[in-house]
Design a protein around this motif. Sequence first.
Motif, PDB file in Angstrom:
ATOM      1  N   GLY A 198       0.803  -1.220   0.000  1.00 60.12           N
ATOM      2  CA  GLY A 198       0.000   0.000   0.000  1.00 60.12           C
ATOM      3  C   GLY A 198       0.834   1.266   0.000  1.00 60.12           C
ATOM      4  O   GLY A 198       0.575   2.192   0.771  1.00 60.12           O
ATOM      5  N   PHE A 199       1.818   1.339  -0.878  1.00 55.46           N
ATOM      6  CA  PHE A 199       2.657   2.532  -0.944  1.00 55.46           C
ATOM      7  C   PHE A 199       1.820   3.703  -1.465  1.00 55.46           C
ATOM      8  O   PHE A 199       1.127   3.576  -2.473  1.00 55.46           O
ATOM      9  N   PRO A 200       1.843   4.871  -0.793  1.00 58.44           N
ATOM     10  CA  PRO A 200       1.070   6.027  -1.259  1.00 58.44           C
ATOM     11  C   PRO A 200       1.455   6.416  -2.691  1.00 58.44           C
ATOM     12  O   PRO A 200       2.612   6.765  -2.956  1.00 58.44           O
ATOM     13  N   ILE A 230       1.889   2.238   3.701  1.00 54.19           N
ATOM     14  CA  ILE A 230       3.233   2.519   4.206  1.00 54.19           C
ATOM     15  C   ILE A 230       3.307   3.994   4.577  1.00 54.19           C
ATOM     16  O   ILE A 230       2.750   4.847   3.892  1.00 54.19           O
ATOM     17  N   GLY A 231       4.002   4.298   5.660  1.00 60.87           N
ATOM     18  CA  GLY A 231       4.150   5.687   6.085  1.00 60.87           C
ATOM     19  C   GLY A 231       3.362   5.983   7.342  1.00 60.87           C
ATOM     20  O   GLY A 231       2.935   5.081   8.072  1.00 60.87           O
ATOM     21  N   ALA A 232       3.144   7.270   7.599  1.00 67.78           N
ATOM     22  CA  ALA A 232       2.471   7.689   8.827  1.00 67.78           C
ATOM     23  C   ALA A 232       0.961   7.454   8.739  1.00 67.78           C
ATOM     24  O   ALA A 232       0.348   7.732   7.700  1.00 67.78           O
ATOM     25  N   PRO A 233       0.336   6.955   9.821  1.00 66.91           N
ATOM     26  CA  PRO A 233      -1.117   6.792   9.828  1.00 66.91           C
ATOM     27  C   PRO A 233      -1.825   8.133   9.650  1.00 66.91           C
ATOM     28  O   PRO A 233      -1.302   9.186  10.031  1.00 66.91           O
ATOM     29  N   SER A 289       1.979   9.948   3.747  1.00 69.41           N
ATOM     30  CA  SER A 289       0.678   9.599   4.325  1.00 69.41           C
ATOM     31  C   SER A 289      -0.428   9.986   3.351  1.00 69.41           C
ATOM     32  O   SER A 289      -0.206  10.810   2.460  1.00 69.41           O
ATOM     33  N   VAL A 290      -1.609   9.374   3.516  1.00 70.39           N
ATOM     34  CA  VAL A 290      -2.780   9.737   2.713  1.00 70.39           C
ATOM     35  C   VAL A 290      -3.990   9.853   3.622  1.00 70.39           C
ATOM     36  O   VAL A 290      -3.999   9.355   4.755  1.00 70.39           O
TER      37      VAL A 290
END
Length: 442
Positions: free
Chosen positions: A22-24, A390-393, A418-419
């Motif tokens: 799930g890479f942004p 992936i990344g910040a919630p 993030s998204v």
Amino acid sequence: MEIKDLQKIMQDNGVVGAGGAGFPSYAKLTDKADTILMNCAECEPLLKLHRQLLEKHAYEIMKTFHTVMETVGASQAIIGIKRSYVQTIKALQQHIEEFPGLKLHLLDEVYPMGDEVVLIYEATGRVCRPGGLPIEQGVIVFNVETIYNVYQAMESQKPVTEKYVSVVAEVEHPVTVKVPLGCTLDEVVAQAGNITTKDPVYFVGGPMMGRIGNGADPVTKTTNAVLVLPRDHQIVMKKQRTSAIDLKRAASICCQCNTCTDLCPRHNLGHPIDPARFMRAASAGDFRDVNPYIDSAFCSSCGVCEMYACPQSLAPRTLLADMKGGLRKAGIRPPQGVQPVPVQPSREYRKVPEERLMARLGLTKYDKDAPMDESVVPVSKVKILLSQHIGAPAQAIVKTGDMVTKGQMIAQHADGLSVSIHASISGKVTEVTDRHIIIAAK
């Protein structure tokens, strides 16, 4: 359209890679790309949703893919698709002349063709650096559902609130359904009719790289499939083994045949991953040379070594994954600047035919049509995770008791990678934590 404008659309509408980690997707966009590549290789056996979605919405997806190509200034856009997906290829060929620079690259029916490193080599002849990113080779990779989500965000300002999921194996009517994010796996499986085994296990994802799930688990933006399998199926039993026992088995019965390395897709592309060498060192507790352990960082976890190659049914992939996790916890990063050696000349003869793979895994009888149903499954409650990428919630912007409507932003993207997250149904917010938001339907 400017790159920054398309990035904002993707980030605000919660578009991430619809599978894998799930890479942004917005973070992939750059003017350094000369090629964008769409992955329609359906990497795992039994999965069908990407070919189905691309066949049904061929024009919309191709149009969006071409727009992305023009936005980043790439010179070509390649759709990598297995040649056996005849109906989907026909749907694409009806429109392809309308989009200059867009072409098809037909792929063989082998596993793991959907691994982006393998796909990039097959479609462009370029070899990604071990541990490197596709953009280093001038390539950006998206899968089919991701591009479809970009289309909906661009054309209809529709954020990602639903997920296509294939339900296959021990079910009465295998099907690909569209469900709200946050509904349960039980609710998804129910769309395929009765379960046809007495003691079912939900295997989430594909049979090679998936995991055992629980019926109450929520659907996320990366949930591609649910395989309903008997509890005594070999795939389930392998997943339930413990690493400590796997290591002892390797010490006692590994016959040093080297087949796990001979068939390793990344090894054959010149990456310094050598499962056989690692198994010899790990099973003997030999740390005189740490490279076999350090090089575990370059394993893609495709599972060929463990699920197909090993004649002794050992678990190189699992033990490599444990080693990778241990290195991360210890703060040991993968070596930087490692360059691949030349592609193995024997690579063409060491590909894993998907038909043979399914037979070896005991899945051939489950290889049936799973028709796509695009009517959204109604549910009474959803549990939407704030970290589906992936990344910040994402950070919640609603509170308990709030009324929300479907598509409304309920969590805003954090600083950094993030998204945003959106309500997948209309209703009342009944719980907000730093991990999830629960919504009950009106």
